[in-house]
Scaffold this active site. Sequence first.
Site, PDB file in Angstrom:
ATOM      1  N   CYS A  79      24.344  15.776 -69.553  1.00  0.00           N
ATOM      2  CA  CYS A  79      23.591  15.211 -70.573  1.00  0.00           C
ATOM      3  C   CYS A  79      23.524  15.877 -71.736  1.00  0.00           C
ATOM      4  O   CYS A  79      23.400  15.402 -72.820  1.00  0.00           O
ATOM      5  CB  CYS A  79      22.166  14.701 -69.895  1.00  0.00           C
ATOM      6  N   ARG A 126      27.222  23.191 -59.241  1.00  0.00           N
ATOM      7  CA  ARG A 126      25.919  23.443 -58.939  1.00  0.00           C
ATOM      8  C   ARG A 126      25.985  24.369 -57.566  1.00  0.00           C
ATOM      9  O   ARG A 126      26.661  24.123 -56.639  1.00  0.00           O
ATOM     10  CB  ARG A 126      25.271  22.050 -58.446  1.00  0.00           C
ATOM     11  N   GLN A 186      31.308  14.166 -62.065  1.00  0.00           N
ATOM     12  CA  GLN A 186      30.282  13.147 -62.306  1.00  0.00           C
ATOM     13  C   GLN A 186      30.926  11.930 -63.208  1.00  0.00           C
ATOM     14  O   GLN A 186      31.591  12.277 -64.148  1.00  0.00           O
ATOM     15  CB  GLN A 186      29.043  13.513 -62.755  1.00  0.00           C
ATOM     16  N   ASP A 223      29.812   9.832 -65.374  1.00  0.00           N
ATOM     17  CA  ASP A 223      28.537  10.190 -65.919  1.00  0.00           C
ATOM     18  C   ASP A 223      28.246   9.456 -67.362  1.00  0.00           C
ATOM     19  O   ASP A 223      29.249   9.470 -68.144  1.00  0.00           O
ATOM     20  CB  ASP A 223      28.281  11.542 -66.390  1.00  0.00           C
ATOM     21  N   HIS A 274      25.685   8.170 -70.564  1.00  0.00           N
ATOM     22  CA  HIS A 274      24.241   8.059 -71.133  1.00  0.00           C
ATOM     23  C   HIS A 274      24.333   7.153 -72.196  1.00  0.00           C
ATOM     24  O   HIS A 274      25.222   7.276 -73.119  1.00  0.00           O
ATOM     25  CB  HIS A 274      24.142   9.727 -71.779  1.00  0.00           C
ATOM     26  N   LYS A 299      13.409   7.006 -61.783  1.00  0.00           N
ATOM     27  CA  LYS A 299      14.941   6.632 -61.438  1.00  0.00           C
ATOM     28  C   LYS A 299      15.009   5.487 -60.535  1.00  0.00           C
ATOM     29  O   LYS A 299      14.254   5.382 -59.624  1.00  0.00           O
ATOM     30  CB  LYS A 299      15.880   7.512 -61.107  1.00  0.00           C
ATOM     31  N   HIS A 303      20.029   7.599 -68.192  1.00  0.00           N
ATOM     32  CA  HIS A 303      20.922   8.570 -67.523  1.00  0.00           C
ATOM     33  C   HIS A 303      21.765   7.689 -66.189  1.00  0.00           C
ATOM     34  O   HIS A 303      20.909   6.914 -65.555  1.00  0.00           O
ATOM     35  CB  HIS A 303      20.648   9.699 -66.790  1.00  0.00           C
TER      36      HIS A 303
END
Length: 666
Positions: free
Chosen positions: A361, A390, A408, A410, A412, A493, A539
């Site tokens: 992000c 991670r 991910q 991902d 946004h 979320k 997100h």
Amino acid sequence: MAQIAITLDGSPQRIEEGATGTTLFEGTASIVALRIDGELRDLATSPAEGQSVEGVDISSPDGLSILRHSTAHVLAQAVQKVNPEAKLGIGPPITDGFYYDFDVAEPFTPESLKALEKEMGRIVKEGQRFVRREISDDAARAEEAAEPYKLELIGLKSTADDAGEGASVEVGAGGLTMYDNVNRRDEVVWTDLCRGPHLPTTKLIGNGFALTRSAAAYWRGSEKNPMLQRVYGTAWPTKDELKAHQQRIAEAERRDHRRLGSELDLFSFPDEIGSGLPVFHPKGAMIKMEMEDYSRRRHVEAGYSFVSTPHITKKNLFETSRHLEWYAEGMYPPMHVDEEVDGDGNVTKQGQDYYLKPMNCPMHNLVYRSRGRSYRELPLRLFEFGSVYRYEKSGVVHGLTRARGFTQDDAHIYTTREQMKEELTSLLGFVLDLLRDYGLDDFYLELSTRDPEKSVGDDATWEEATRTLEEVATASGLELVPDPGGAAFYGPKISVQAKDAIGRTWQLSTIQLDFFEPELFELEYTATDGSRQRPVMIHRALFGSIERFFGVLLEHYAGAFPVWLSPVQVVGVPVAAEYAPYLEEVATKLRERGVRVVVDDSDDRMQKKIRTHTKEKVPYLLIAGGEDQEKGAVSFRLRDGSQDNGIPVDEAVERIVAAIRDKAQV
């Protein structure tokens, strides 16, 4: 006898003062505890005037937790009966079971677990009562003088929730309590420090329990503390429910993605690379590519723009996003580079810290900020298959479903406040539709809300964000379950919880609403009136990660992927070697239609080839001999062993292509 007024299971009642739950629910054997004004209490508790009282059934979630906690006490009693020198740690209930930690000289073995089960059975049959008593701190210290870990918990009682895993079942803010196990002669035969509540008697445990395994575990979950021995078990109201659970566990083990990944030659975790860092082999990479390619096509259709960002970045990016403030423990240590020194060791040029990115992000925010934005561009949907890293503790790394390096999917989305709710509604529908395309269709939603101690921003903004997500989730018609305090530091979320083929729940897609990152990065757009406004940021990770979703699907399908995802969709098996060229002609027609097909022209006998490729879970085996060749046909053999003979080649090709197009399972 004086009477008092209470509310019992929703109905006003007058009862004798001093009556206990045992009296109130006499004849209802399944009620094992009380909920008095919302607080769980032992069945032996006497309600007071005006209180609201409910019975807790042993099969309810709270009832199962009490059953399992009580069984953990019986385990600890059995351990100290067999080994009086064993020191007690903690023994909380967990999902589907319980554990108890012990300080013992020798690790537990499978044989010792069997012996402990027998001893537990004797305790259960004795029908010992669990009797609660309050105790002062000093008296508790005196009574637990030989139990060093219990003494430590007594000192931590006001902060038990922060004292490590399971500590809150033993002590908490306020007074201490002990639970005595009392036999039929009213003799106290064993005692443990505990908050309770517990079953009225060990007899209610019955024969629905089993010890499952043992493992090493750090005291209170910290590697700075001593290593103890943990014994895991499970407990259910009946033996039939225990057997059903054990069958589910056996099926889950059969479907374990780590085992299937090795058996089907899909991926591995080489020691030379490191824990939690998967390597996909050709077949696994083919499945992963199909998953990604289909997702890409759907995202293009839905109006997303693709971006690509680096794997590492300077430290200040994560300072701006505040991830270093809130997420540093989950990040790999920095790499200090570009420093220059002279011959005397003096630094002539300062170096900089670079981090492997744990999320995408902040970089997407830089893409947004790279030029001026207008309201006409919003909602702007940025999407990336971004590799992130991670630092998960070694004890929680678990194959593909809890890795240290993963990709991910991902997105946004930057939108105006006015567009926000409509965009969230559309986004949730897109997420659910795409998950259904991969074969999952049993969902509920979880709403994760603010933890005031682990979040940024003002209350009003959080309330608006939470309310908006709740309205969108409710409008979907799916069940919505609260997750208090489970939100990320920047916003609440919705998470999509999906059930697999054997009823297990997996958290997959997440949709998070964020008013604060745009402020931290000073993101703006030009509004209709010419003013500069902040966008709202959404997100969204659809699969969570490609690797994790791969593992979930692998277990969901037990390795037998639908045709479109199977790495090899068709294998041609000639009855004899002379028919291999004919099957190659059939394979050429299939390849021209995009089908992944091979012809097995090895020296193995036909039946061995069939066994081999069936074990590899290939959807279609096409078998051909002399009669098939003469008729221009093939015979289908499916995974379940069924066969469909004499199918004309063109019809066979169309059947396979249709199954791929329709994402069919065969």
